[in-house]
Design a protein around this motif. Structure first.
Motif, PDB file in Angstrom:
ATOM      1  N   ALA A  91     109.861  21.153   0.630  1.00 24.22           N
ATOM      2  CA  ALA A  91     111.120  20.845   1.330  1.00 24.22           C
ATOM      3  C   ALA A  91     111.404  19.352   1.181  1.00 24.22           C
ATOM      4  CB  ALA A  91     110.999  21.220   2.798  1.00 24.22           C
ATOM      5  N   PHE A  92     112.671  19.034   0.991  1.00 24.76           N
ATOM      6  CA  PHE A  92     113.077  17.634   0.799  1.00 24.76           C
ATOM      7  C   PHE A  92     114.155  17.299   1.817  1.00 24.76           C
ATOM      8  CE2 PHE A  92     116.124  14.697  -1.317  1.00 24.76           C
ATOM      9  CZ  PHE A  92     115.305  13.576  -1.359  1.00 24.76           C
ATOM     10  N   ASP A  93     113.985  16.167   2.484  1.00 24.37           N
ATOM     11  CA  ASP A  93     114.951  15.719   3.489  1.00 24.37           C
ATOM     12  C   ASP A  93     115.584  14.413   3.001  1.00 24.37           C
ATOM     13  OD1 ASP A  93     116.363  14.832   5.661  1.00 24.37           O
ATOM     14  OD2 ASP A  93     114.745  15.109   7.106  1.00 24.37           O
ATOM     15  N   ALA A  94     116.789  14.526   2.445  1.00 26.36           N
ATOM     16  CA  ALA A  94     117.450  13.359   1.833  1.00 26.36           C
ATOM     17  C   ALA A  94     117.687  12.249   2.853  1.00 26.36           C
ATOM     18  CB  ALA A  94     118.761  13.785   1.193  1.00 26.36           C
ATOM     19  N   ALA A  95     117.881  12.604   4.122  1.00 35.23           N
ATOM     20  CA  ALA A  95     118.177  11.593   5.140  1.00 35.23           C
ATOM     21  C   ALA A  95     116.965  10.679   5.392  1.00 35.23           C
ATOM     22  CB  ALA A  95     118.594  12.265   6.443  1.00 35.23           C
ATOM     23  N   ARG A  96     115.756  11.154   5.108  1.00 31.90           N
ATOM     24  CA  ARG A  96     114.547  10.346   5.323  1.00 31.90           C
ATOM     25  C   ARG A  96     114.164   9.559   4.069  1.00 31.90           C
ATOM     26  NH1 ARG A  96     111.873  12.239   9.996  1.00 31.90           N
ATOM     27  NH2 ARG A  96     110.071  10.977   9.473  1.00 31.90           N
ATOM     28  N   CYS A  97     114.743   9.927   2.945  1.00 31.91           N
ATOM     29  CA  CYS A  97     114.343   9.360   1.653  1.00 31.91           C
ATOM     30  C   CYS A  97     115.009   8.008   1.409  1.00 31.91           C
ATOM     31  CB  CYS A  97     114.721  10.333   0.540  1.00 31.91           C
ATOM     32  SG  CYS A  97     114.352   9.725  -1.110  1.00 31.91           S
ATOM     33  N   SER A  98     114.238   7.074   0.836  1.00 35.81           N
ATOM     34  CA  SER A  98     114.775   5.754   0.481  1.00 35.81           C
ATOM     35  C   SER A  98     114.892   5.575  -1.028  1.00 35.81           C
ATOM     36  CB  SER A  98     113.884   4.652   1.056  1.00 35.81           C
ATOM     37  OG  SER A  98     113.984   4.634   2.463  1.00 35.81           O
ATOM     38  N   GLY A  99     114.687   6.650  -1.758  1.00 39.04           N
ATOM     39  CA  GLY A  99     114.879   6.586  -3.206  1.00 39.04           C
ATOM     40  C   GLY A  99     113.869   5.711  -3.936  1.00 39.04           C
ATOM     41  N   LYS A 142     107.856  10.432   4.859  1.00 43.25           N
ATOM     42  CA  LYS A 142     107.707  11.894   4.998  1.00 43.25           C
ATOM     43  C   LYS A 142     109.021  12.632   4.718  1.00 43.25           C
ATOM     44  CE  LYS A 142     103.445  11.448   5.841  1.00 43.25           C
ATOM     45  NZ  LYS A 142     102.671  11.447   4.595  1.00 43.25           N
ATOM     46  N   ALA A 143     109.655  12.250   3.632  1.00 42.24           N
ATOM     47  CA  ALA A 143     110.900  12.904   3.230  1.00 42.24           C
ATOM     48  C   ALA A 143     110.638  14.156   2.416  1.00 42.24           C
ATOM     49  CB  ALA A 143     111.747  11.928   2.407  1.00 42.24           C
ATOM     50  N   ILE A 144     109.400  14.312   1.984  1.00 41.92           N
ATOM     51  CA  ILE A 144     109.062  15.482   1.160  1.00 41.92           C
ATOM     52  C   ILE A 144     107.781  16.082   1.719  1.00 41.92           C
ATOM     53  CG2 ILE A 144     107.826  14.046  -0.541  1.00 41.92           C
ATOM     54  CD1 ILE A 144     108.896  15.882  -2.713  1.00 41.92           C
ATOM     55  N   HIS A 145     107.751  17.393   1.878  1.00 42.62           N
ATOM     56  CA  HIS A 145     106.512  18.009   2.352  1.00 42.62           C
ATOM     57  C   HIS A 145     106.408  19.455   1.892  1.00 42.62           C
ATOM     58  CE1 HIS A 145     109.184  19.451   5.569  1.00 42.62           C
ATOM     59  NE2 HIS A 145     108.307  20.414   5.732  1.00 42.62           N
ATOM     60  N   LEU A 146     105.167  19.899   1.822  1.00 46.19           N
ATOM     61  CA  LEU A 146     104.918  21.277   1.415  1.00 46.19           C
ATOM     62  C   LEU A 146     104.962  22.161   2.652  1.00 46.19           C
ATOM     63  CD1 LEU A 146     103.275  19.345  -0.696  1.00 46.19           C
ATOM     64  CD2 LEU A 146     102.331  21.517  -1.453  1.00 46.19           C
ATOM     65  N   THR A 147     105.694  23.239   2.561  1.00 41.22           N
ATOM     66  CA  THR A 147     105.760  24.178   3.668  1.00 41.22           C
ATOM     67  C   THR A 147     104.747  25.310   3.427  1.00 41.22           C
ATOM     68  OG1 THR A 147     107.379  25.673   2.673  1.00 41.22           O
ATOM     69  CG2 THR A 147     108.245  23.700   3.789  1.00 41.22           C
ATOM     70  N   GLU A 148     104.642  26.206   4.376  1.00 44.01           N
ATOM     71  CA  GLU A 148     103.726  27.356   4.214  1.00 44.01           C
ATOM     72  C   GLU A 148     104.453  28.579   3.661  1.00 44.01           C
ATOM     73  OE1 GLU A 148     101.870  27.804   8.024  1.00 44.01           O
ATOM     74  OE2 GLU A 148     100.506  26.115   7.699  1.00 44.01           O
ATOM     75  N   ASP A 149     105.660  28.351   3.138  1.00 42.78           N
ATOM     76  CA  ASP A 149     106.432  29.461   2.565  1.00 42.78           C
ATOM     77  C   ASP A 149     105.968  29.724   1.125  1.00 42.78           C
ATOM     78  OD1 ASP A 149     108.257  31.267   1.663  1.00 42.78           O
ATOM     79  OD2 ASP A 149     110.006  29.939   1.831  1.00 42.78           O
ATOM     80  N   TRP A 150     105.378  30.877   0.889  1.00 47.28           N
ATOM     81  CA  TRP A 150     104.850  31.202  -0.446  1.00 47.28           C
ATOM     82  C   TRP A 150     105.722  32.234  -1.166  1.00 47.28           C
ATOM     83  CZ3 TRP A 150     103.933  36.364  -0.102  1.00 47.28           C
ATOM     84  CH2 TRP A 150     103.663  36.881   1.182  1.00 47.28           C
ATOM     85  N   HIS A 151     106.901  32.512  -0.617  1.00 52.16           N
ATOM     86  CA  HIS A 151     107.767  33.529  -1.227  1.00 52.16           C
ATOM     87  C   HIS A 151     108.513  32.934  -2.422  1.00 52.16           C
ATOM     88  CE1 HIS A 151     107.031  34.945   2.898  1.00 52.16           C
ATOM     89  NE2 HIS A 151     107.061  36.136   2.343  1.00 52.16           N
ATOM     90  N   LEU A 152     107.779  32.707  -3.478  1.00 51.76           N
ATOM     91  CA  LEU A 152     108.359  32.033  -4.635  1.00 51.76           C
ATOM     92  C   LEU A 152     108.340  32.899  -5.896  1.00 51.76           C
ATOM     93  CD1 LEU A 152     106.783  28.517  -4.044  1.00 51.76           C
ATOM     94  CD2 LEU A 152     109.214  29.038  -4.062  1.00 51.76           C
ATOM     95  N   ALA A 153     107.954  34.150  -5.763  1.00 47.36           N
ATOM     96  CA  ALA A 153     107.952  35.029  -6.937  1.00 47.36           C
ATOM     97  C   ALA A 153     109.382  35.154  -7.465  1.00 47.36           C
ATOM     98  CB  ALA A 153     107.401  36.407  -6.556  1.00 47.36           C
TER      99      ALA A 153
END
Ligand code: SF4
Ligand code: SF4
Length: 171
Positions: A36-44, A88-99
């Motif tokens: 997941a990526f949160d653009a509002a937290r990102c400083s590029g 912390k603008a990018i983090h791994l979630t526990e969602d594995w539904h990526l098939a």
């Protein structure tokens, strides 16, 4: 246990495994899944792009700002991008539904745009330091620190230079 007894036990107790994908299953705690990526937290700063050995992350300049794209099909879920992202603008979630089907591999992406903002002093458009980064570095911070985050690099340098006395020490 002979074969007949094992067969009888299996028939009476039913399957030992989860019925997934025809029924529910569980998610192990701490699983590294969809990013997941949160653009509002990102400083590029693009550190995530730099450390991503899989080459799954790319930033592209657009008229609105820096566009972040992450291809889940290429990601190895190593977690380095999250580890090095200070705000912390990018983090791994526990969602594995990526098939997904092979033809959908380029659509398995996470995107967001880190928007340009006008400098509070000169008006030039730039990628500002995010409030999340200011908070991580300075804690709760002050109004002066928050204002610094709204200045472009040139105006910040001028402010810093103006804040030095002749001995080079901060006033
Ligand atoms: S997501 Fe984090 S590491 Fe990547 S550019 Fe934004 S602030 Fe930097
Ligand atoms: S988890 Fe690893 S491979 Fe996936 S985007 Fe982040 S750094 Fe790249």
């Amino acid at each position: 246990m002979n074969f007949i007894r094992i067969l009888f036990r299996n028939l009476t107790q039913g399957p030992s495994t989860d019925p997934f994908p025809f029924g529910a299953t569980f998610t192990p705690k701490g699983l590294r899944g969809r990013i997941a990526f949160d653009a509002a937290r990102c400083s590029g700063c693009r550190m995530c792009e730099h450390v991503c050995a899989g080459g799954a992350i790319r930033f592209d300049p657009t008229p609105e700002g820096l566009q972040f794209t992450l291809w889940h099909n290429t990601c190895t879920f190593c977690g380095l991008c999250e580890h090095y992202c200070i705000p912390k603008a990018i983090h791994l979630t526990e969602d594995w539904h990526l098939a997904h089907r092979q033809e959908d591999k380029y659509r398995m992406i996470e995107q967001g745009t880190v928007a340009y903002q006008p400098c509070a002093e000169c008006g030039v458009r730039f990628i500002p330091i995010s409030a999340a980064l200011v908070t991580r570095v300075y804690g709760a911070g002050t109004a002066a620190v928050a204002r610094l985050g709204r200045l472009c690099p040139d105006c910040r340098r001028k402010r810093s230079a103006a804040g030095l006395n002749t001995t080079g020490e901060a006033k």
